[in-house]
Design a protein around this motif. Sequence first.
Motif, PDB file in Angstrom:
ATOM      1  N   VAL A 113      62.003  35.079  36.233  1.00 42.34           N
ATOM      2  CA  VAL A 113      60.553  34.944  36.141  1.00 42.34           C
ATOM      3  C   VAL A 113      60.237  34.166  34.869  1.00 42.34           C
ATOM      4  O   VAL A 113      60.986  34.202  33.887  1.00 42.34           O
ATOM      5  CB  VAL A 113      59.849  36.314  36.143  1.00 42.34           C
ATOM      6  N   TYR A 114      59.107  33.479  34.888  1.00 39.73           N
ATOM      7  CA  TYR A 114      58.745  32.580  33.790  1.00 39.73           C
ATOM      8  C   TYR A 114      57.307  32.860  33.345  1.00 39.73           C
ATOM      9  O   TYR A 114      56.396  32.107  33.671  1.00 39.73           O
ATOM     10  CB  TYR A 114      58.900  31.127  34.231  1.00 39.73           C
ATOM     11  N   PRO A 115      57.086  33.932  32.609  1.00 37.28           N
ATOM     12  CA  PRO A 115      55.738  34.184  32.088  1.00 37.28           C
ATOM     13  C   PRO A 115      55.463  33.350  30.840  1.00 37.28           C
ATOM     14  O   PRO A 115      56.379  32.782  30.242  1.00 37.28           O
ATOM     15  CB  PRO A 115      55.763  35.678  31.757  1.00 37.28           C
ATOM     16  N   SER A 116      54.208  33.297  30.460  1.00 34.48           N
ATOM     17  CA  SER A 116      53.788  32.571  29.266  1.00 34.48           C
ATOM     18  C   SER A 116      53.492  33.553  28.142  1.00 34.48           C
ATOM     19  O   SER A 116      53.031  34.677  28.373  1.00 34.48           O
ATOM     20  CB  SER A 116      52.550  31.723  29.565  1.00 34.48           C
ATOM     21  N   ALA A 117      53.761  33.101  26.933  1.00 37.51           N
ATOM     22  CA  ALA A 117      53.491  33.941  25.766  1.00 37.51           C
ATOM     23  C   ALA A 117      51.991  34.150  25.609  1.00 37.51           C
ATOM     24  O   ALA A 117      51.194  33.221  25.740  1.00 37.51           O
ATOM     25  CB  ALA A 117      54.081  33.296  24.517  1.00 37.51           C
ATOM     26  N   GLY A 118      51.620  35.386  25.332  1.00 42.59           N
ATOM     27  CA  GLY A 118      50.213  35.705  25.145  1.00 42.59           C
ATOM     28  C   GLY A 118      49.429  35.904  26.411  1.00 42.59           C
ATOM     29  O   GLY A 118      48.205  36.088  26.343  1.00 42.59           O
ATOM     30  N   VAL A 119      50.077  35.880  27.567  1.00 42.39           N
ATOM     31  CA  VAL A 119      49.405  36.093  28.850  1.00 42.39           C
ATOM     32  C   VAL A 119      50.009  37.332  29.508  1.00 42.39           C
ATOM     33  O   VAL A 119      51.227  37.551  29.442  1.00 42.39           O
ATOM     34  CB  VAL A 119      49.548  34.865  29.760  1.00 42.39           C
ATOM     35  N   LEU A 120      49.153  38.135  30.122  1.00 41.63           N
ATOM     36  CA  LEU A 120      49.614  39.372  30.741  1.00 41.63           C
ATOM     37  C   LEU A 120      50.683  39.088  31.798  1.00 41.63           C
ATOM     38  O   LEU A 120      50.509  38.231  32.662  1.00 41.63           O
ATOM     39  CB  LEU A 120      48.432  40.103  31.379  1.00 41.63           C
ATOM     40  N   GLU A 166      57.540  35.180  19.482  1.00 37.91           N
ATOM     41  CA  GLU A 166      58.873  35.220  18.866  1.00 37.91           C
ATOM     42  C   GLU A 166      59.988  35.117  19.891  1.00 37.91           C
ATOM     43  O   GLU A 166      61.119  34.735  19.551  1.00 37.91           O
ATOM     44  CB  GLU A 166      59.043  36.510  18.058  1.00 37.91           C
ATOM     45  N   ASN A 167      59.710  35.478  21.142  1.00 37.76           N
ATOM     46  CA  ASN A 167      60.752  35.476  22.175  1.00 37.76           C
ATOM     47  C   ASN A 167      60.711  34.237  23.061  1.00 37.76           C
ATOM     48  O   ASN A 167      61.359  34.210  24.110  1.00 37.76           O
ATOM     49  CB  ASN A 167      60.605  36.727  23.062  1.00 37.76           C
ATOM     50  N   VAL A 168      59.957  33.235  22.652  1.00 31.13           N
ATOM     51  CA  VAL A 168      59.867  32.020  23.457  1.00 31.13           C
ATOM     52  C   VAL A 168      61.212  31.304  23.435  1.00 31.13           C
ATOM     53  O   VAL A 168      61.822  31.108  22.381  1.00 31.13           O
ATOM     54  CB  VAL A 168      58.757  31.102  22.921  1.00 31.13           C
ATOM     55  N   GLY A 169      61.669  30.929  24.622  1.00 31.17           N
ATOM     56  CA  GLY A 169      62.929  30.216  24.743  1.00 31.17           C
ATOM     57  C   GLY A 169      64.154  31.095  24.769  1.00 31.17           C
ATOM     58  O   GLY A 169      65.269  30.583  24.926  1.00 31.17           O
ATOM     59  N   LYS A 170      63.999  32.419  24.629  1.00 29.84           N
ATOM     60  CA  LYS A 170      65.135  33.338  24.644  1.00 29.84           C
ATOM     61  C   LYS A 170      65.098  34.144  25.948  1.00 29.84           C
ATOM     62  O   LYS A 170      64.152  34.921  26.165  1.00 29.84           O
ATOM     63  CB  LYS A 170      65.083  34.295  23.453  1.00 29.84           C
ATOM     64  N   PRO A 171      66.072  33.985  26.808  1.00 26.07           N
ATOM     65  CA  PRO A 171      66.074  34.776  28.047  1.00 26.07           C
ATOM     66  C   PRO A 171      66.201  36.263  27.746  1.00 26.07           C
ATOM     67  O   PRO A 171      67.055  36.690  26.961  1.00 26.07           O
ATOM     68  CB  PRO A 171      67.291  34.245  28.815  1.00 26.07           C
ATOM     69  N   THR A 172      65.348  37.040  28.351  1.00 24.98           N
ATOM     70  CA  THR A 172      65.364  38.490  28.200  1.00 24.98           C
ATOM     71  C   THR A 172      65.820  39.098  29.518  1.00 24.98           C
ATOM     72  O   THR A 172      65.111  38.993  30.533  1.00 24.98           O
ATOM     73  CB  THR A 172      63.970  39.016  27.821  1.00 24.98           C
ATOM     74  N   VAL A 173      67.003  39.710  29.514  1.00 27.20           N
ATOM     75  CA  VAL A 173      67.585  40.277  30.732  1.00 27.20           C
ATOM     76  C   VAL A 173      67.268  41.765  30.775  1.00 27.20           C
ATOM     77  O   VAL A 173      67.671  42.524  29.889  1.00 27.20           O
ATOM     78  CB  VAL A 173      69.107  40.038  30.788  1.00 27.20           C
ATOM     79  N   ILE A 174      66.539  42.168  31.802  1.00 22.13           N
ATOM     80  CA  ILE A 174      66.163  43.567  32.002  1.00 22.13           C
ATOM     81  C   ILE A 174      67.006  44.125  33.143  1.00 22.13           C
ATOM     82  O   ILE A 174      66.997  43.581  34.256  1.00 22.13           O
ATOM     83  CB  ILE A 174      64.670  43.714  32.314  1.00 22.13           C
ATOM     84  N   LEU A 191      66.684  46.895  28.399  1.00 23.43           N
ATOM     85  CA  LEU A 191      67.211  45.600  27.995  1.00 23.43           C
ATOM     86  C   LEU A 191      68.727  45.655  28.046  1.00 23.43           C
ATOM     87  O   LEU A 191      69.350  46.638  27.602  1.00 23.43           O
ATOM     88  CB  LEU A 191      66.730  45.253  26.588  1.00 23.43           C
ATOM     89  N   MET A 192      69.339  44.630  28.582  1.00 25.70           N
ATOM     90  CA  MET A 192      70.793  44.628  28.751  1.00 25.70           C
ATOM     91  C   MET A 192      71.485  44.820  27.396  1.00 25.70           C
ATOM     92  O   MET A 192      71.223  44.098  26.441  1.00 25.70           O
ATOM     93  CB  MET A 192      71.255  43.318  29.391  1.00 25.70           C
ATOM     94  N   LEU A 202      66.622  41.468  36.029  1.00 31.23           N
ATOM     95  CA  LEU A 202      65.414  40.649  35.975  1.00 31.23           C
ATOM     96  C   LEU A 202      65.497  39.807  34.705  1.00 31.23           C
ATOM     97  O   LEU A 202      65.510  40.355  33.585  1.00 31.23           O
ATOM     98  CB  LEU A 202      64.167  41.538  35.955  1.00 31.23           C
ATOM     99  N   ILE A 203      65.562  38.505  34.864  1.00 26.15           N
ATOM    100  CA  ILE A 203      65.689  37.582  33.737  1.00 26.15           C
ATOM    101  C   ILE A 203      64.302  37.027  33.437  1.00 26.15           C
ATOM    102  O   ILE A 203      63.715  36.314  34.254  1.00 26.15           O
ATOM    103  CB  ILE A 203      66.681  36.450  34.049  1.00 26.15           C
ATOM    104  N   ILE A 204      63.778  37.361  32.267  1.00 23.99           N
ATOM    105  CA  ILE A 204      62.448  36.927  31.852  1.00 23.99           C
ATOM    106  C   ILE A 204      62.612  35.756  30.896  1.00 23.99           C
ATOM    107  O   ILE A 204      63.160  35.912  29.791  1.00 23.99           O
ATOM    108  CB  ILE A 204      61.670  38.076  31.194  1.00 23.99           C
TER     109      ILE A 204
END
Length: 437
Positions: free
Chosen positions: A50-57, A121-129, A91-92, A146-148
Amino acid sequence: MQLPHWWELGDPCAWTGQGRGTRKMSPATTGTFLLTVYTIFSRVHSDRNVYPSAGVLFVHVLEREYFKGEFPPYPKPGEISNDPITFNTNLMGYPDRPGWLRYIQRTPYSDGVLYGSPTAENVGKPTVIEITAYNRRTFETARHNLIINIMSAEDFPLPYQAEFFIKNMNVEEMLASEVLGDFLGAVKNVWQPERLNAINITSALDRGGRVPLPINDMKEGVYVMVGADVPFSSCLREVENPQNQLRCSQEMEPVITCDKKFRTQFYIDWCKISLVDKTKQVSTYQEVIRGEGILPDGGEYKPPSDSLKSRDYYTDFLITLAVPSAVALVLFLILAYIMCCRREGVEKRNMQTPDIQLVHHSAIQKSTKELRDMSKNREIAWPLSTLPVFHPVTGEIIPPLHADNYESTNMPLMQTQQNLPHQTQIPQQQTTGKWYP
């Protein structure tokens, strides 16, 4: 709760319509939406991007129907199963989720929801849930990832932000796309911005609110923060006038002209509204001047290398036991010498005692022994108070019962009437009415 496919990915689009029926995206936002918001689903590894935007719900629904096919026995086409399913998210490599990401699931028979506002701060860093589903009936588990991938927003953050407190909603109800869309449409009518985004949603319980009583369908309440690119409208500014502030201090509802546009579906507590103008905020950052009490920067911590020499603790172990044992042994020997080898004895005591004191002591012992021997052969005279003095009939004086040499120690203390001599028998009345001497 069924959400559209685009909504579970986090919609960064702008709201430009007037309510639910005419929601549209601006042309600039449409291009951003097509480039940033999409889903890649891999059936081989069960990973979803998934590809959400920073600062958006960001909202992602964990649908129970999707995970039911992972648990044996696998349902046949058209077969309906309603097994209770719960989810665990983390978080993995860590036991919990990131700080900006929340999770809620009311019952095992409802869908779970991941929601939150990604940070810059997490822009550009994949977050694996890691998402682990538990079937509470069969105790089977299924795990998906889930890869954010958080994308940067061009206008992040929006300069004008308003936070509303809605009293008649729970957080999972507000996360539904239809409900949140209605609320943003109402805010759009009041605020009239060109771009309006939902920034964050927070349950009142996370703000220190109390759990409502299970009566009258009471709700927990939810805080909804929205951002826009134009200043606040006059209607939103009405809550800041002195009259409404006074009414809020008296726990009375303020008079807001645009409240009727929300009242049909949302009960807003206008006393808890928060208006933030990012353009007027002055940075409060101050350079730290090092002085007393502030340690110099020592750089990053460097842990010791793996090639450490092994250390032998055998010597330390012996010293730790030997020293206390030696001290205890010395103390034991000193105490044994004092108790056993330094005793004076009876002979030495008599030699150091004066003769006159020994004579007195011997005389006292002899007297005590003699008194004890005499007490064993002691004769007790018969108490006079127990002997008859006058004859009960004639009144004559009765001589003593025993001679002086009589052994009175073997005589009982009291005697019966048959044993007493010179006793006059008292006449007794018979049943025939005759008297006999």
